[in-house]
Design a protein around this motif. Structure first.
Motif, PDB file in Angstrom:
ATOM      1  N   MET A   1      -3.909  50.894  24.301  1.00  0.00           N
ATOM      2  CA  MET A   1      -5.281  51.399  24.319  1.00  0.00           C
ATOM      3  C   MET A   1      -5.376  52.603  25.261  1.00  0.00           C
ATOM      4  O   MET A   1      -4.792  52.616  26.338  1.00  0.00           O
ATOM      5  CB  MET A   1      -6.251  50.302  24.784  1.00  0.00           C
ATOM      6  CG  MET A   1      -7.718  50.699  24.674  1.00  0.00           C
ATOM      7  SD  MET A   1      -8.834  49.382  25.226  1.00  0.00           S
ATOM      8  CE  MET A   1      -8.560  48.155  23.956  1.00  0.00           C
ATOM      9  N   THR A  29     -18.837  53.501  23.456  1.00  0.00           N
ATOM     10  CA  THR A  29     -19.010  52.067  23.214  1.00  0.00           C
ATOM     11  C   THR A  29     -19.341  51.813  21.742  1.00  0.00           C
ATOM     12  O   THR A  29     -18.807  50.882  21.123  1.00  0.00           O
ATOM     13  CB  THR A  29     -20.128  51.494  24.107  1.00  0.00           C
ATOM     14  OG1 THR A  29     -19.752  51.659  25.478  1.00  0.00           O
ATOM     15  CG2 THR A  29     -20.351  50.014  23.819  1.00  0.00           C
ATOM     16  N   ASN A  32     -16.154  52.324  19.708  1.00  0.00           N
ATOM     17  CA  ASN A  32     -15.275  51.157  19.817  1.00  0.00           C
ATOM     18  C   ASN A  32     -15.796  49.997  18.983  1.00  0.00           C
ATOM     19  O   ASN A  32     -15.031  49.291  18.310  1.00  0.00           O
ATOM     20  CB  ASN A  32     -15.172  50.719  21.283  1.00  0.00           C
ATOM     21  CG  ASN A  32     -14.133  51.497  22.060  1.00  0.00           C
ATOM     22  OD1 ASN A  32     -13.252  52.135  21.485  1.00  0.00           O
ATOM     23  ND2 ASN A  32     -14.229  51.467  23.383  1.00  0.00           N
ATOM     24  N   SER A  33     -17.119  49.791  19.017  1.00  0.00           N
ATOM     25  CA  SER A  33     -17.739  48.706  18.262  1.00  0.00           C
ATOM     26  C   SER A  33     -17.541  48.899  16.762  1.00  0.00           C
ATOM     27  O   SER A  33     -17.203  47.957  16.035  1.00  0.00           O
ATOM     28  CB  SER A  33     -19.233  48.636  18.591  1.00  0.00           C
ATOM     29  OG  SER A  33     -19.872  47.644  17.820  1.00  0.00           O
ATOM     30  N   ARG A  35     -15.182  50.585  15.294  1.00  0.00           N
ATOM     31  CA  ARG A  35     -13.755  50.393  15.001  1.00  0.00           C
ATOM     32  C   ARG A  35     -13.422  48.904  14.915  1.00  0.00           C
ATOM     33  O   ARG A  35     -12.657  48.476  14.036  1.00  0.00           O
ATOM     34  CB  ARG A  35     -12.920  51.070  16.086  1.00  0.00           C
ATOM     35  CG  ARG A  35     -11.443  51.191  15.763  1.00  0.00           C
ATOM     36  CD  ARG A  35     -10.741  51.927  16.899  1.00  0.00           C
ATOM     37  NE  ARG A  35      -9.318  52.035  16.692  1.00  0.00           N
ATOM     38  CZ  ARG A  35      -8.722  53.066  16.092  1.00  0.00           C
ATOM     39  NH1 ARG A  35      -9.450  54.071  15.640  1.00  0.00           N
ATOM     40  NH2 ARG A  35      -7.409  53.099  15.949  1.00  0.00           N
ATOM     41  N   ARG A  36     -14.023  48.123  15.816  1.00  0.00           N
ATOM     42  CA  ARG A  36     -13.779  46.676  15.806  1.00  0.00           C
ATOM     43  C   ARG A  36     -14.346  46.035  14.530  1.00  0.00           C
ATOM     44  O   ARG A  36     -13.687  45.207  13.898  1.00  0.00           O
ATOM     45  CB  ARG A  36     -14.420  46.041  17.048  1.00  0.00           C
ATOM     46  CG  ARG A  36     -14.046  44.588  17.265  1.00  0.00           C
ATOM     47  CD  ARG A  36     -14.732  44.014  18.483  1.00  0.00           C
ATOM     48  NE  ARG A  36     -14.289  44.649  19.727  1.00  0.00           N
ATOM     49  CZ  ARG A  36     -15.031  45.453  20.462  1.00  0.00           C
ATOM     50  NH1 ARG A  36     -16.270  45.758  20.093  1.00  0.00           N
ATOM     51  NH2 ARG A  36     -14.559  45.964  21.574  1.00  0.00           N
ATOM     52  N   ASP A  41      -8.766  47.805  16.394  1.00  0.00           N
ATOM     53  CA  ASP A  41      -8.930  47.523  17.816  1.00  0.00           C
ATOM     54  C   ASP A  41      -9.687  48.673  18.479  1.00  0.00           C
ATOM     55  O   ASP A  41      -9.584  49.831  18.049  1.00  0.00           O
ATOM     56  CB  ASP A  41      -7.567  47.378  18.496  1.00  0.00           C
ATOM     57  CG  ASP A  41      -6.809  46.161  17.994  1.00  0.00           C
ATOM     58  OD1 ASP A  41      -7.461  45.125  17.749  1.00  0.00           O
ATOM     59  OD2 ASP A  41      -5.569  46.259  17.849  1.00  0.00           O
ATOM     60  N   PRO A  42     -10.457  48.392  19.532  1.00  0.00           N
ATOM     61  CA  PRO A  42     -11.115  49.477  20.273  1.00  0.00           C
ATOM     62  C   PRO A  42     -10.080  50.503  20.727  1.00  0.00           C
ATOM     63  O   PRO A  42      -8.950  50.140  21.075  1.00  0.00           O
ATOM     64  CB  PRO A  42     -11.749  48.758  21.462  1.00  0.00           C
ATOM     65  CG  PRO A  42     -11.917  47.342  21.000  1.00  0.00           C
ATOM     66  CD  PRO A  42     -10.751  47.071  20.099  1.00  0.00           C
ATOM     67  N   THR A  45     -10.609  52.144  26.691  1.00  0.00           N
ATOM     68  CA  THR A  45     -11.289  51.453  27.779  1.00  0.00           C
ATOM     69  C   THR A  45     -12.078  52.530  28.521  1.00  0.00           C
ATOM     70  O   THR A  45     -11.612  53.669  28.661  1.00  0.00           O
ATOM     71  CB  THR A  45     -10.298  50.774  28.749  1.00  0.00           C
ATOM     72  OG1 THR A  45      -9.406  51.763  29.274  1.00  0.00           O
ATOM     73  CG2 THR A  45      -9.511  49.704  28.044  1.00  0.00           C
ATOM     74  N   TYR A 186     -11.052  59.499  17.284  1.00  0.00           N
ATOM     75  CA  TYR A 186     -11.133  58.386  16.341  1.00  0.00           C
ATOM     76  C   TYR A 186     -10.889  58.950  14.941  1.00  0.00           C
ATOM     77  O   TYR A 186      -9.756  59.152  14.540  1.00  0.00           O
ATOM     78  CB  TYR A 186     -12.501  57.702  16.418  1.00  0.00           C
ATOM     79  CG  TYR A 186     -12.746  56.944  17.704  1.00  0.00           C
ATOM     80  CD1 TYR A 186     -12.667  55.553  17.758  1.00  0.00           C
ATOM     81  CD2 TYR A 186     -13.094  57.612  18.878  1.00  0.00           C
ATOM     82  CE1 TYR A 186     -12.912  54.847  18.931  1.00  0.00           C
ATOM     83  CE2 TYR A 186     -13.331  56.920  20.065  1.00  0.00           C
ATOM     84  CZ  TYR A 186     -13.232  55.543  20.089  1.00  0.00           C
ATOM     85  OH  TYR A 186     -13.472  54.847  21.247  1.00  0.00           O
ATOM     86  N   THR A 190     -15.950  57.491  11.822  1.00  0.00           N
ATOM     87  CA  THR A 190     -16.546  56.954  13.049  1.00  0.00           C
ATOM     88  C   THR A 190     -17.566  57.932  13.633  1.00  0.00           C
ATOM     89  O   THR A 190     -18.630  57.530  14.110  1.00  0.00           O
ATOM     90  CB  THR A 190     -15.460  56.661  14.097  1.00  0.00           C
ATOM     91  OG1 THR A 190     -14.466  55.813  13.522  1.00  0.00           O
ATOM     92  CG2 THR A 190     -16.046  55.988  15.328  1.00  0.00           C
TER      93      THR A 190
END
Length: 332
Positions: A1, A29, A32-33, A35-36, A41-42, A45, A186, A190
């Motif tokens: 990550m 955020t 990442n959401s 993508r999940r 995976d996010p 971090t 990304y 996205t």
């Protein structure tokens, strides 16, 4: 990550700093959401990092508490420098020397660096922008050019991307930079999702329609200042640069050289910009026709007027008038 570091500058911060930090956290955020939810995976971090454990913003109106300090981050993949209240080289370096050195170290280790609005001043003090393209708020243009003459400043651009360094124009256009970074790191899907969820116009390229040209007059050349005043008060006249240089008893070459050194524009560019600025005000505040305004600022060729107007605003005279004249909008 991958690791994203959102910096919390020490001192000279304002409410725009808070907006940039909050917007960056929310945008990444959301990415990442998404993508999940899409089965992946996010990607990042996200950490807020400063020199100290807390930073007061806007005379204590807001206090930010970074999740870590930069001294604890050995490596990161992307650094975001938010906007800050900086007006001089001394302000940019005061209390931020540790931060500046850390940013330069991370870039040399392969991290991408993104600055928002006046955050470009802090970024430029690292020396990383020398020889590279950069944008910042249009109202800081003269000050930035004076402080950092080795940077290729392009304030007409909303976003610049030069060898892993990203910058954007002023105000809340940092949101457009964030969308750009989401697509970069990304993917397009996205970025489109984030733009829809947060209702941000995607693919905006220019801040030119928002700029207000005031002219650089904080120089010490009295002859050039007189020439500026003459141009600004005789907009309806057809003035040639040869006539202007003769009026002030200078050769054309010497006049051009002094004018560019003092203002950052050639005499012709300056004349075009003050004419366009006058035309913009007329389009915003009156119901005059395109031709009426064109003649008032010294143009008789509609094609030439349209080309010069679009060059500095990114819009045609009709598009600008329609977009910014409220009385015309309400009457439709």
């Amino acid at each position: 990550m991958k690791h994203l570091t959102i910096l919390v500058p020490e001192g000279q911060s304002n409410l725009s700093t808070v907006a940039c930090i909050a917007g960056s956290c929310e945008m990444f955020t959301e990415a990442n959401s998404y993508r999940r939810k899409s089965g992946g995976d996010p990607l990042f971090t996200i950490e807020l990092a400063g020199v100290s454990e807390s930073s007061e913003i806007h005379d204590g109106f807001v206090t930010l508490k970074p999740s870590t300090t930069i001294s604890k981050i050995e490596h990161t993949d992307l650094v975001i420098i938010p906007s800050s209240l900086i007006r001089s080289y001394e302000q940019a370096t005061q209390n931020n020397r540790t931060l500046i050195d850390w940013v330069a170290k991370q870039y040399k280790a392969g991290a991408g660096i993104a600055s928002m609005c006046a955050g470009a001043f802090l970024l430029a003090t690292t020396g990383l922008l020398d020889g590279k393209t950069c944008s910042t708020h249009w109202c800081f243009e003269d000050n930035f050019r004076t402080m950092f003459p080795n940077v290729d400043l392009q304030t007409e651009k909303l976003i610049t991307d030069d060898n892993g360094i990203y910058t954007n124009g002023g105000g809340y256009s940092f949101l457009n930079l964030l969308i750009y970074l989401i697509e970069k790191y990304y993917d397009r899907q996205t970025a489109v999702f984030c733009s829809k969820i947060l209702q941000i116009e995607i693919d905006r390229q220019s801040q030119s329609p928002f700029s207000i040209f005031a002219g650089q007059k904080s120089h010490g050349d009295d002859v050039v200042r007189e020439a500026q005043t003459y141009l600004e008060t005789n907009l309806e006249e057809k003035i040639s640069v040869e006539q202007l240089s003769t009026k002030f008893a200078l050769s054309r070459r010497n006049f051009d050289r002094r004018f560019i050194k003092a203002t950052g524009n050639t005499p012709l560019e300056y004349l075009q910009r003050v004419k366009v600025e006058s035309a913009k005000r007329a389009f915003e505040t009156t119901r005059k026709t395109i031709n009426e305004v064109m003649y008032e600022v010294g143009y008789s060729d509609i094609k030439a007027f349209r080309e010069v107007f679009r060059k500095f605003t990114g819009l045609s005279p009709l598009e600008y008038r329609t977009k910014y004249n409220a009385s015309l909008s309400y009457s439709r």
